[in-house]
Write an enzyme that holds these catalytic residues in place. Structure first.
Site, PDB file in Angstrom:
ATOM      1  N   GLU A 134       1.090  -1.090  -0.083  1.00 13.81           N
ATOM      2  CA  GLU A 134      -0.074   0.393   0.194  1.00 13.81           C
ATOM      3  C   GLU A 134       0.657   1.322  -0.256  1.00 13.81           C
ATOM      4  O   GLU A 134       2.134   0.788   0.372  1.00 13.81           O
ATOM      5  CB  GLU A 134      -1.033   0.010   1.205  1.00 13.81           C
ATOM      6  CG  GLU A 134      -0.202  -0.436   2.785  1.00 13.81           C
ATOM      7  CD  GLU A 134      -0.302   0.823   3.923  1.00 13.81           C
ATOM      8  OE1 GLU A 134      -0.175   1.517   3.282  1.00 13.81           O
ATOM      9  OE2 GLU A 134      -0.506   0.010   4.631  1.00 13.81           O
ATOM     10  N   SER A 189     -12.663   0.461  10.834  1.00 13.46           N
ATOM     11  CA  SER A 189     -12.418   1.301   9.942  1.00 13.46           C
ATOM     12  C   SER A 189     -13.244  -0.003   8.658  1.00 13.46           C
ATOM     13  O   SER A 189     -13.334  -1.238   8.476  1.00 13.46           O
ATOM     14  CB  SER A 189     -10.875   0.375   9.958  1.00 13.46           C
ATOM     15  OG  SER A 189     -10.015   0.283   8.809  1.00 13.46           O
ATOM     16  N   ALA A 190     -12.900   1.023   7.572  1.00 17.28           N
ATOM     17  CA  ALA A 190     -13.622   0.171   6.004  1.00 17.28           C
ATOM     18  C   ALA A 190     -12.263  -1.227   6.004  1.00 17.28           C
ATOM     19  O   ALA A 190     -12.734  -1.924   5.003  1.00 17.28           O
ATOM     20  CB  ALA A 190     -13.093   0.798   4.718  1.00 17.28           C
ATOM     21  N   ASP A 191     -11.486  -1.601   6.358  1.00 17.14           N
ATOM     22  CA  ASP A 191     -10.539  -2.627   6.226  1.00 17.14           C
ATOM     23  C   ASP A 191     -11.324  -3.651   6.574  1.00 17.14           C
ATOM     24  O   ASP A 191     -10.836  -5.334   5.538  1.00 17.14           O
ATOM     25  CB  ASP A 191      -9.144  -2.483   6.698  1.00 17.14           C
ATOM     26  CG  ASP A 191      -8.123  -0.818   6.480  1.00 17.14           C
ATOM     27  OD1 ASP A 191      -9.040  -0.428   5.640  1.00 17.14           O
ATOM     28  OD2 ASP A 191      -7.125  -0.769   7.727  1.00 17.14           O
ATOM     29  N   LYS A 212      -2.781  -2.653  15.998  1.00 21.37           N
ATOM     30  CA  LYS A 212      -2.796  -1.121  16.401  1.00 21.37           C
ATOM     31  C   LYS A 212      -3.316  -1.658  17.628  1.00 21.37           C
ATOM     32  O   LYS A 212      -4.816  -1.158  18.026  1.00 21.37           O
ATOM     33  CB  LYS A 212      -2.437  -0.167  15.927  1.00 21.37           C
ATOM     34  CG  LYS A 212      -1.904   0.816  15.185  1.00 21.37           C
ATOM     35  CD  LYS A 212      -0.838   1.630  15.142  1.00 21.37           C
ATOM     36  CE  LYS A 212       0.008   1.932  14.282  1.00 21.37           C
ATOM     37  NZ  LYS A 212      -0.146   2.941  12.358  1.00 21.37           N
TER      38      LYS A 212
END
Length: 304
Positions: free
Chosen positions: A25, A140-142, A159
């Protein structure tokens, strides 16, 4: 669709030869680290992937195109450019249409990797459910991407500023396997411990490749989290990091920092209170993930 995707010469040549490709990324370059460490780390990570038998493909949005593999000049530009947009799933159409510079998050990199036929992706850590998400809905969209896009993400866990318990609950609901590479405990980015178990422990790249292959052959949509702990020598103490985060959370509350502003505040505090050790740890874990990711890509490629 093809009109938007541009492969670098190296990736094009690699695909033509049937070599394994590893996606990387670009937000780690534009937003994750200061210049010049960001560009230097990106180049070193690419080289580690080559040294381990695969082809690196750093992904970014440039001039209305999805670039799969960046040139040296493009890496340098991302490391230095001001106002690079952070691109997740919702932003891709807009950034391509307006031809703005976009660095891809985990979610967007997964999408672009899948479009380019790349199954293995190396990053630092994944996003997750933020603390207090039961009121802010800040997830998160992750995680949603992991539920629907067939790309395995090699990372050092999530994290510790996130709510790791809720992150695992969310992934479980979505049927995303969380695999520990040589560990039964989920690592938490800077630290090897989180106090939470992974779903399965696998100890070799071959086993991971076989698991991914079986999953996708069954038509089970979605990715996998391959959690690879930061090397012992560079790891920060679990208690040390937890302590910093607990203190920072109290400080955030006292200063009325809420919702979306909490995460950047916590990250800033971690950086400040670890006296830059967190940057060294970040670099070490990404390089370590690159070694493992390349080996998994090689093993996966041999199965197909």
């Amino acid at each position: 669709m093809k009109e938007f995707i541009v492969l670098s010469e190296e990736v094009k040549a690699g695909q033509a030869k049937g070599l394994p490709i590893v996606a990387l990324e670009s937000t780690i370059i534009s937003h994750g680290m200061p210049y010049p460490q960001n560009v230097q780390t990106a180049r070193e990570v690419e080289q580690i992937i080559r040294d381990n038998g695969a082809v690196p493909a750093t992904i970014a949005l440039i001039d209305g195109k999805i670039k799969i593999g960046l040139s040296d000049e493009e890496l340098e530009m991302f490391g230095n450019a001001q106002g690079v947009a952070k691109a997740s799933r919702r932003d891709l159409g807009y950034l391509l249409a307006t031809k703005k510079l976009g660095a891809t998050t985990v979610a967007a990199t997964m999408i672009c990797a899948e479009l380019a036929g790349i199954e293995i992706f190396v990053t630092g850590g994944i996003g997750g459910v933020h603390r207090g998400a039961e009121t802010t809905m800040d997830v998160s969209a992750d995680l949603e991407e992991l539920a629907q896009t067939n790309v395995a993400v090699i990372c050092a866990g999530a994290k510790s500023i996130l709510d790791i318990g809720l992150t695992l609950e969310y992934l479980e609901t979505k049927g995303v396997p969380v695999v520990g590479y040589g560990t039964d405990e989920l690592p938490a980015f800077y630290t090897r411990q989180s106090g939470f178990d992974v779903n399965f422990q696998l100890d070799t790249p071959e086993e991971i490749a076989e698991m991914l292959s079986a999953k996708w052959q069954l038509g089970l949509k979605g990715g996998a989290v391959i959690a690879n702990p930061i090397p012992e020598a560079e790891a920060l103490e679990h208690g040390f990091i937890t302590n910093i985060i607990e203190k920072a959370l109290v400080e955030a509350e006292e200063n009325g920092i809420q919702g979306k502003n909490v995460t950047p505040f916590l990250l800033g505090k971690v950086k400040e209170l670890t006296e830059g050790k967190s940057l060294d740890a970040n670099i070490a874990l990404v390089k370590n993930n690159a070694v493992v990711g390349a080996k998994i890509a090689v093993a996966f490629n041999q199965l197909h």
